[in-house]
Enzyme design. Structure first.
Site, PDB file in Angstrom:
ATOM      1  N   GLU A 116      -3.326  18.076   0.167  1.00  0.00           N
ATOM      2  CA  GLU A 116      -1.988  17.762  -0.334  1.00  0.00           C
ATOM      3  C   GLU A 116      -1.691  18.591  -1.570  1.00  0.00           C
ATOM      4  O   GLU A 116      -2.603  19.228  -2.129  1.00  0.00           O
ATOM      5  CB  GLU A 116      -1.874  16.264  -0.626  1.00  0.00           C
ATOM      6  CG  GLU A 116      -2.018  15.422   0.635  1.00  0.00           C
ATOM      7  CD  GLU A 116      -1.726  13.949   0.421  1.00  0.00           C
ATOM      8  OE1 GLU A 116      -1.549  13.531  -0.735  1.00  0.00           O
ATOM      9  OE2 GLU A 116      -1.699  13.223   1.416  1.00  0.00           O
ATOM     10  N   HIS A 244       8.870  11.003  -5.430  1.00  0.00           N
ATOM     11  CA  HIS A 244       8.348  11.704  -4.255  1.00  0.00           C
ATOM     12  C   HIS A 244       9.455  12.608  -3.747  1.00  0.00           C
ATOM     13  O   HIS A 244      10.595  12.165  -3.578  1.00  0.00           O
ATOM     14  CB  HIS A 244       7.924  10.714  -3.168  1.00  0.00           C
ATOM     15  CG  HIS A 244       7.040  11.361  -2.149  1.00  0.00           C
ATOM     16  ND1 HIS A 244       7.496  12.288  -1.253  1.00  0.00           N
ATOM     17  CD2 HIS A 244       5.704  11.259  -1.928  1.00  0.00           C
ATOM     18  CE1 HIS A 244       6.485  12.706  -0.513  1.00  0.00           C
ATOM     19  NE2 HIS A 244       5.390  12.098  -0.896  1.00  0.00           N
ATOM     20  N   ARG A 292       4.226  17.783  -7.058  1.00  0.00           N
ATOM     21  CA  ARG A 292       5.408  16.983  -6.706  1.00  0.00           C
ATOM     22  C   ARG A 292       6.553  17.097  -7.708  1.00  0.00           C
ATOM     23  O   ARG A 292       7.718  17.109  -7.309  1.00  0.00           O
ATOM     24  CB  ARG A 292       5.025  15.507  -6.627  1.00  0.00           C
ATOM     25  CG  ARG A 292       4.330  15.200  -5.371  1.00  0.00           C
ATOM     26  CD  ARG A 292       4.012  13.744  -5.286  1.00  0.00           C
ATOM     27  NE  ARG A 292       3.198  13.575  -4.089  1.00  0.00           N
ATOM     28  CZ  ARG A 292       2.623  12.452  -3.744  1.00  0.00           C
ATOM     29  NH1 ARG A 292       2.764  11.391  -4.495  1.00  0.00           N
ATOM     30  NH2 ARG A 292       1.926  12.371  -2.648  1.00  0.00           N
ATOM     31  N   HIS A 353       8.638   6.839  -6.811  1.00  0.00           N
ATOM     32  CA  HIS A 353       7.484   6.644  -5.932  1.00  0.00           C
ATOM     33  C   HIS A 353       6.299   5.998  -6.627  1.00  0.00           C
ATOM     34  O   HIS A 353       5.656   5.120  -6.082  1.00  0.00           O
ATOM     35  CB  HIS A 353       7.089   8.021  -5.391  1.00  0.00           C
ATOM     36  CG  HIS A 353       5.979   7.989  -4.387  1.00  0.00           C
ATOM     37  ND1 HIS A 353       6.045   7.248  -3.231  1.00  0.00           N
ATOM     38  CD2 HIS A 353       4.768   8.624  -4.363  1.00  0.00           C
ATOM     39  CE1 HIS A 353       4.932   7.415  -2.532  1.00  0.00           C
ATOM     40  NE2 HIS A 353       4.144   8.232  -3.200  1.00  0.00           N
ATOM     41  N   ARG A 388       0.577  12.192 -11.667  1.00  0.00           N
ATOM     42  CA  ARG A 388      -0.508  11.807 -10.760  1.00  0.00           C
ATOM     43  C   ARG A 388      -0.744  12.878  -9.700  1.00  0.00           C
ATOM     44  O   ARG A 388       0.198  13.345  -9.062  1.00  0.00           O
ATOM     45  CB  ARG A 388      -0.133  10.497 -10.058  1.00  0.00           C
ATOM     46  CG  ARG A 388      -1.120  10.073  -8.996  1.00  0.00           C
ATOM     47  CD  ARG A 388      -0.579   8.912  -8.198  1.00  0.00           C
ATOM     48  NE  ARG A 388       0.506   9.325  -7.334  1.00  0.00           N
ATOM     49  CZ  ARG A 388       0.619   8.959  -6.062  1.00  0.00           C
ATOM     50  NH1 ARG A 388      -0.277   8.163  -5.510  1.00  0.00           N
ATOM     51  NH2 ARG A 388       1.638   9.351  -5.338  1.00  0.00           N
TER      52      ARG A 388
HETATM   53  C1  LIG Z   1       5.299   4.790   0.586  1.00  0.00           C
HETATM   54  C2  LIG Z   1       4.097   4.959  -0.287  1.00  0.00           C
HETATM   55  C3  LIG Z   1       3.126   5.896   0.062  1.00  0.00           C
HETATM   56  C4  LIG Z   1       1.995   6.068  -0.741  1.00  0.00           C
HETATM   57  N1  LIG Z   1       1.009   6.938  -0.344  1.00  0.00           N
HETATM   58  C5  LIG Z   1      -0.130   7.022  -1.072  1.00  0.00           C
HETATM   59  C6  LIG Z   1      -1.224   7.819  -0.616  1.00  0.00           C
HETATM   60  O1  LIG Z   1      -1.170   8.432   0.437  1.00  0.00           O
HETATM   61  N2  LIG Z   1      -2.340   7.867  -1.394  1.00  0.00           N
HETATM   62  C7  LIG Z   1      -2.451   7.194  -2.577  1.00  0.00           C
HETATM   63  O2  LIG Z   1      -3.489   7.278  -3.243  1.00  0.00           O
HETATM   64  N3  LIG Z   1      -1.430   6.418  -3.019  1.00  0.00           N
HETATM   65  C8  LIG Z   1      -0.294   6.304  -2.286  1.00  0.00           C
HETATM   66  N4  LIG Z   1       0.724   5.503  -2.721  1.00  0.00           N
HETATM   67  C9  LIG Z   1       0.533   4.721  -3.949  1.00  0.00           C
HETATM   68  C10 LIG Z   1      -0.391   3.544  -3.653  1.00  0.00           C
HETATM   69  O3  LIG Z   1      -0.074   3.009  -2.398  1.00  0.00           O
HETATM   70  C11 LIG Z   1      -0.234   2.462  -4.703  1.00  0.00           C
HETATM   71  O4  LIG Z   1      -0.334   3.014  -5.979  1.00  0.00           O
HETATM   72  C12 LIG Z   1      -1.324   1.407  -4.556  1.00  0.00           C
HETATM   73  O5  LIG Z   1      -1.354   0.948  -3.240  1.00  0.00           O
HETATM   74  C13 LIG Z   1      -1.058   0.268  -5.508  1.00  0.00           C
HETATM   75  O6  LIG Z   1      -1.964  -0.751  -5.218  1.00  0.00           O
HETATM   76  P1  LIG Z   1      -2.001  -2.049  -6.140  1.00  0.00           P
HETATM   77  O7  LIG Z   1      -3.071  -2.898  -5.593  1.00  0.00           O
HETATM   78  O8  LIG Z   1      -2.052  -1.641  -7.548  1.00  0.00           O
HETATM   79  O9  LIG Z   1      -0.555  -2.729  -5.935  1.00  0.00           O
HETATM   80  P2  LIG Z   1       0.193  -3.196  -4.614  1.00  0.00           P
HETATM   81  O10 LIG Z   1      -0.500  -2.735  -3.405  1.00  0.00           O
HETATM   82  O11 LIG Z   1       1.613  -2.820  -4.746  1.00  0.00           O
HETATM   83  O12 LIG Z   1       0.092  -4.776  -4.694  1.00  0.00           O
HETATM   84  C14 LIG Z   1       0.828  -5.489  -5.677  1.00  0.00           C
HETATM   85  C15 LIG Z   1       0.658  -6.966  -5.426  1.00  0.00           C
HETATM   86  O13 LIG Z   1       1.096  -7.694  -6.560  1.00  0.00           O
HETATM   87  C16 LIG Z   1       1.887  -8.786  -6.134  1.00  0.00           C
HETATM   88  N5  LIG Z   1       2.789  -9.176  -7.226  1.00  0.00           N
HETATM   89  C17 LIG Z   1       3.571  -8.370  -7.988  1.00  0.00           C
HETATM   90  N6  LIG Z   1       4.238  -9.105  -8.897  1.00  0.00           N
HETATM   91  C18 LIG Z   1       3.870 -10.393  -8.718  1.00  0.00           C
HETATM   92  C19 LIG Z   1       4.218 -11.623  -9.334  1.00  0.00           C
HETATM   93  N7  LIG Z   1       5.116 -11.692 -10.337  1.00  0.00           N
HETATM   94  N8  LIG Z   1       3.654 -12.760  -8.882  1.00  0.00           N
HETATM   95  C20 LIG Z   1       2.764 -12.732  -7.864  1.00  0.00           C
HETATM   96  N9  LIG Z   1       2.397 -11.598  -7.224  1.00  0.00           N
HETATM   97  C21 LIG Z   1       2.946 -10.447  -7.659  1.00  0.00           C
HETATM   98  C22 LIG Z   1       2.604  -8.256  -4.918  1.00  0.00           C
HETATM   99  O14 LIG Z   1       3.148  -9.308  -4.153  1.00  0.00           O
HETATM  100  C23 LIG Z   1       1.459  -7.510  -4.260  1.00  0.00           C
HETATM  101  O15 LIG Z   1       0.646  -8.421  -3.553  1.00  0.00           O
HETATM  102  C24 LIG Z   1       1.868   5.312  -1.934  1.00  0.00           C
HETATM  103  C25 LIG Z   1       2.846   4.387  -2.276  1.00  0.00           C
HETATM  104  C26 LIG Z   1       3.941   4.206  -1.463  1.00  0.00           C
HETATM  105  C27 LIG Z   1       4.977   3.193  -1.854  1.00  0.00           C
END
Ligand SMILES: Cc1cc2nc3c(=O)[nH]c(=O)nc-3n(C[C@H](O)[C@H](O)[C@H](O)COP(=O)(O)OP(=O)(O)OC[C@H]3O[C@@H](n4cnc5c(N)ncnc54)[C@H](O)[C@@H]3O)c2cc1C
Length: 565
Positions: A116, A244, A292, A353, A388
């Site tokens: 990438e 993005h 990006r 993004h 990032r």
């Molecule tokens: C379309 C897309 C494509 C991506 N592609 C990539 C990729 O290819 N490679 C890569 O490394 N990264 C990628 N990313 C980024 C990556 O997916 C995220 O940074 C990562 O998944 C975040 O994980 P997390 O566990 O921190 O949060 P999340 O997976 O977003 O989980 C957040 C959680 O917190 C909960 N929550 C939030 N606020 C509250 C609240 N007030 N009360 C209770 N629960 C709450 C939500 O309900 C959820 O369960 C992508 C992101 C997107 C959107």
């Protein structure tokens, strides 16, 4: 009131990885995971491209991955943290595979590795174009098999409980602010409840919903960051929002935009403007695979020049069979809106993004608030700096979930911790890069808070008369952020944004004080706070660096600093 041993807010990759680790390590303890939506409705589920990891030492090296990350971060990465994430990454990915996640393999059984933007080697492991979905599936399956994890869905965390709720005056200068648990809005009963825990982890994900067009699902409203800011914790580098370059442009669709992964450009997709010119060579010698921020700015500039709402991603020259094999989801999505990628170019537009900044943590995931950890997208660990590197975030989430686990295990059971690491306790002033904590007399109670946590006070509030006011304020916020605090910024735009956010904040606080709480109102309030933090960070940064581009200061300042609020 509920009591638990380990409280985890968020069921994405960060929260679930940590939950599994503590659950395995402490089979007799109670682990509670809270999510405001369905268990799998997370940013994690939507990740497409994959996870960047060095596990082919013949063709790749840790040094190269470290260098690529540092180059993308544009001078603001914490080198120690970059080394930690890159070097500890392979072990974490192996654990994920042991928990059941599947990654694509070649015919000889080796893992397929994509390349990438910004990566010097092929190192992005993936599961078709639905890597995040596969990881989330595997993690949730593993969590469901674990008897001592309770998953509470549709439960909205409102605020973390600190000494403030016991009636003490807490300011940014108060030493030893401590987290005792959280207040939640139970969406089944509509009541505010308390959940008390010795250790709390925030894994609440990103904040893309602050903008009008985003690849993030509706849960990404920056709640964790807003809660920590309200609790007087440290928030860092919020101005670095990654746009993005290529979300699918669908006229009339607001909010969650469908992502066309960078891997499509990695495989040869070409960006073209409305005259069908391949324009990236005008902007960067790496053309379509430039980092990006450069690609997003180039698209922004082409759109502004031609007055159009999107550009195109040309995949017509691809072998259709190979495309559908690697990107089945993208192929189907395009087809569903009448775009056959072998005949028609895909209309694409930049979309908010990823949030590089967030809750400031040390290298063990500790926030500036005692007993409160943060990891995943809501945290600012120092890995990403000003930008990032693609596919580094899933890796960071796993590495830091593990580190939070190691650190809290050590702090609960000091005999286990001695040799694991030397730095413990609150962030040092050096790491914070701010003035030392002031000498305000601490009036706060002894550790543990004394246990007398008050119930939530709802007296004097009434049902909201017009929920539409909340929707309208949200639209205004998203418009202000997209128009004035988007890919290209300047001082006048930031001042305009600031004034408009002040008004929205005032009106929303009035609603918050006078009406009963709803998730919509709480999210709006959090998003206004996050918008304010992005504008503040952007206004303090008198330079252009990484993802922050201000036409009034097009160069980089000699003062290389993180902005901590
Ligand atoms: C379309 C897309 C494509 C991506 N592609 C990539 C990729 O290819 N490679 C890569 O490394 N990264 C990628 N990313 C980024 C990556 O997916 C995220 O940074 C990562 O998944 C975040 O994980 P997390 O566990 O921190 O949060 P999340 O997976 O977003 O989980 C957040 C959680 O917190 C909960 N929550 C939030 N606020 C509250 C609240 N007030 N009360 C209770 N629960 C709450 C939500 O309900 C959820 O369960 C992508 C992101 C997107 C959107």
């Amino acid at each position: 009131m509920q009591q638990t041993d380990f409280l985890i807010i968020g069921s994405g990759i960060a929260g679930l990885t940590y939950a599994l680790k503590v659950a395995h390590h402490f089979p007799d303890k109670k682990i509670t995971v809270i999510t405001k939506a369905a268990a799998d409705e997370t940013n994690t589920k939507y990740a497409q491209g994959g996870i960047a990891v060095v596990n082919d030492l013949e063709n790749d090296s840790f040094e190269k991955h470290i260098d690529d990350t540092l180059v993308a971060g544009d001078g603001l990465c914490n080198q120690q943290v970059v080394e930690i994430v890159v070097k500890e990454g392979p072990e974490r990915v192996n654990e994920l595979i042991e928990w059941g996640a599947r990654f694509d393999k070649t015919n000889d059984g080796d893992y397929k590795r994509g390349k990438e933007g910004g990566h010097s080697e092929h190192r992005v492991m993936h599961h078709k174009d639905i890597t995040g979905w596969e990881m989330e599936r595997a993690l949730l399956d593993a969590v469901n098999r674990q008897k001592n994890i309770e998953m509470i869905k549709h439960c909205f965390v409102v605020d973390i409980i600190t000494q403030h709720h016991l009636g003490y005056l807490i300011t940014k200068a108060t030493p030893d602010v401590e987290c005792y648990g959280v207040y939640v809005l139970n969406l089944q009963t509509n009541r505010i409840e308390k959940i008390i825990s010795k250790i709390t982890l925030l894994a609440t994900g990103g904040n893309g919903q602050v903008y009008r067009t985003t690849t993030n699902p509706s849960i990404a409203t920056g709640d964790g960051v807003a809660m920590v800011y309200r609790a007087k914790g440290r928030i860092e580098n919020m101005e670095f929002i990654q746009f993005h370059p290529t979300a699918l442009y669908e006229p009339g669709v607001r909010g969650h935009a469908f992502l066309i992964t960078e891997a499509v450009r990695g495989d040869g997709g070409i960006l073209r403007n409305h005259k069908e010119e391949a324009f990236m060579e005008k902007y960067d010698e790496r053309k379509d695979l430039a980092p990006r921020d450069i690609v997003a700015r180039a698209i922004d500039s082409e759109m502004k020049k031609t007055g159009t709402e999107h550009v195109y991603l040309d995949c017509r020259h691809f072998n259709k069979e190979k495309f559908t094999e690697h990107f089945p989801n993208i192929y189907e999505k395009c087809l569903s809106i009448g775009i056959d990628i072998s005949k028609t170019m895909i209309p694409v537009v930049p979309a908010a993004h990823y949030s590089c900044g967030g809750i400031k943590t040390n290298e063990w995931g500790r926030s500036s608030i005692k007993n409160l950890y943060a990891c995943g997208e809501c945290a600012s660990t120092g890995l990403h700096g000003a930008n990032r590197l693609a596919s580094n975030s899933l890796l960071e989430a796993m590495v830091f979930a593990h580190r939070c686990f190691i650190d809290c295990t050590a702090s609960l059971n000091p005999s286990e911790g001695g040799t694991l690491h030397s730095h413990k306790g609150r962030l040092s002033d050096k790491q914070n890069s701010i003035a030392p904590f002031g000498s305000v007399q601490s009036q706060i109670p002894p550790s543990g808070g004394g246990g007398a946590f008050p119930d939530w006070n709802e007296s004097g509030t009434t049902e909201p008369k017009e929920m539409i006011l909340i929707t309208q304020s949200l639209k205004e916020l998203q418009l202000v952020m997209s128009d004035y605090v988007g890919i290209v910024r300047n001082d006048v735009r930031l001042q305009r944004a600031s004034r408009r956010l002040d008004l929205l904040w005032e009106e929303t606080e009035q609603l918050y004080e006078s009406t009963s709480l709803s998730p919509q109102l709480l999210e709006l309030r959090n998003m206004i706070t996050v918008g304010y933090l992005i504008v503040k960070g952007a206004s303090f940064r008198k330079e252009s660096r990484g993802l922050h581009y201000n036409t009034d200061y097009p160069g980089k300042s000699d003062l290389v600093q993180n902005i901590v609020l």
